[in-house]
Enzyme design. Structure first.
Site, short mmCIF file in Angstrom:
data_model
loop_
_atom_site.label_atom_id
_atom_site.label_comp_id
_atom_site.label_asym_id
_atom_site.label_seq_id
_atom_site.Cartn_x
_atom_site.Cartn_y
_atom_site.Cartn_z
CG ASP A 314 -1.86 1.18 1.27
OD1 ASP A 314 -2.12 1.77 0.20
OD2 ASP A 314 -2.34 1.53 2.37
CB CYS A 354 -3.56 6.04 -3.46
SG CYS A 354 -1.91 6.63 -2.99
#
Length: 410
Positions: A314, A354
């Site tokens: 992430d 993201c």
């Protein structure tokens, strides 16, 4: 009957007209024709065609390449207190519907997706944390923030303070200064602490909304964390770029045998340790301060069986512009290639990006390339996006930014 138009006009080129008619709310400076009447910085202007046809009304940013951000396409709208109250209620009611029990820990305002261009509002229990990234929203703060407090209070939601996280360089593009601190709310005493405790997916977190990344906690992955938890039972998990430990703690709560939570930031690792203790998971979660790009190849070289059978990637956004997409994709590939090499056959990989500019097509192409170089196949379990408190507007591609995949490596 249409109201009399008292706003200055921004006359757009045919290209600008096509973009607005196509549904996008941004009008770039290069798409506005030269005019004698000045546009008001932070104020309202009507966007019209060369023939005088009304296209919408938006907020002006004279320092930005995005010169006008539309807030309405209805010529009958009056941009008074009632207008903005309706908008706030609409956004809040949407979150109450889609977030259910997690309404007290979610994003209340998501910029263009809620027709508040350049404004982010995250709710952490009794604290709201904001980022104001456009001149128009900056000018409207004295109206919007007290209204937001009032609207929530009327529905029984206690808000103890609104904290502004405007310590971001992007404000310079709007000609706005950086800074952070509590916004003064009439009759509301300033909170003594800039830390609070939230609960998400049944897990408690300390949130440092003064010093943490962005607004202090990333709310957009909450349902993806649940997906990780469902696969974690009995697994040895490596959570990379852990930040406050959210994926690590969800994996531990899901029954993981052991979790290593890695972040390059010592402050983040300290927060992970606190959050693990807060949830009684210190014996399962091991915080580790390390650079993931160094750690993955180092682990691969160690003799013996693979140390982890579930790896979570992430990372922060590697690119925030089209100019750096190519180098960003190389970074994503290096991470994913190393993780695929490190995992045993039958191991599990959660990976995401993201960045809006790392499109789904580019991200999938990168994953295929990494898998090919690592000599593995990817069995897709799930493909996911951001949680619904970060809604995606199909006419505004910039609102669609989070790619999240769960694979078994075979």
């Amino acid at each position: 009957m249409k109201q009399t138009r008292n706003y200055p006009q921004a006359v757009v080129t045919p290209k600008g007209e096509r973009a607005v008619l196509g549904g996008h709310p941004w009008v770039y400076a290069a798409e506005i024709l030269p005019q004698s009447d000045p546009l008001p910085n932070g104020g309202l202007a009507d966007v019209v065609t060369q023939g005088g046809k009304y296209l919408g009304t938006g907020l002006v940013s004279l320092s930005s390449k995005i010169r006008v951000r539309l807030v309405s396409r209805n010529a009958n709208d009056r941009f008074d207190r009632d207008f903005w109250e309706r908008r706030l209620r609409y956004a809040i009611d949407y979150r109450r519907t889609v977030m259910g029990e997690q309404f007290d820990c979610c994003r209340l305002i998501f910029g263009e997706a809620d027709q508040f261009p350049g404004l982010t509002v995250d709710r952490f229990g009794e604290i709201l944390v904001t980022q104001t990234l456009s001149a128009g929203m900056e000018a409207l703060k004295p109206t919007l923030f007290p209204l937001l407090h009032e609207v929530l209070a009327q529905s029984g939601e206690r808000i103890a303070g609104i904290y502004e996280r405007n310590d971001v360089a992007i404000r310079a593009l709007e000609g706005l200064p950086e800074g952070k601190g509590f916004f003064p709310l009439p009759g509301v005493p300033r909170p003594e602490s800039t830390r609070t405790v939230i609960t998400e997916n049944g897990i408690r977190y300390q949130v440092d909304f003064e010093n943490g990344q962005k607004t202090g906690f990333f709310l957009d992955q909450k349902q993806n964390r649940q997906a990780v938890a469902r696969l974690a039972a009995g697994k040895r998990v490596l959570d990379c770029f852990t930040h406050t430990g959210s994926f690590a703690l969800n994996a531990a709560k899901g029954g993981a045998a052991a979790v290593t939570a890695v972040d390059v930031s010592e402050a983040a690792i300290q927060m992970v340790a606190e959050n693990a203790a807060l949830n009684g998971l210190s014996e399962v979660v091991t915080p580790l301060a390390a650079n993931v790009f160094d750690l993955l190849p180092e682990l691969e070289k160690r003799p013996g069986p693979a140390p982890y059978d579930f790896i979570i990637l992430d990372p922060p956004a590697f690119t925030k512009s089209r100019k750096t997409v190519e180098s960003a994709m190389r970074g994503y590939k290096e991470l994913n290639y190393r993780a695929m090499k490190l995992l045993p056959r039958g191991g599990y990989l959660a990976t995401c990006s993201c960045s809006h500019f790392a499109t789904e097509e580019l991200f999938q192409r990168m994953l295929r390339s990494a898998a090919r170089d690592a000599a593995v196949d990817l069995r897709q379990i799930e493909a996911r996006q951001q949680s619904p408190d970060h809604p995606i507007l199909w006419n505004v591609p910039e609102t669609n930014y989070l790619k999240f995949y769960l694979f078994q490596v075979v």
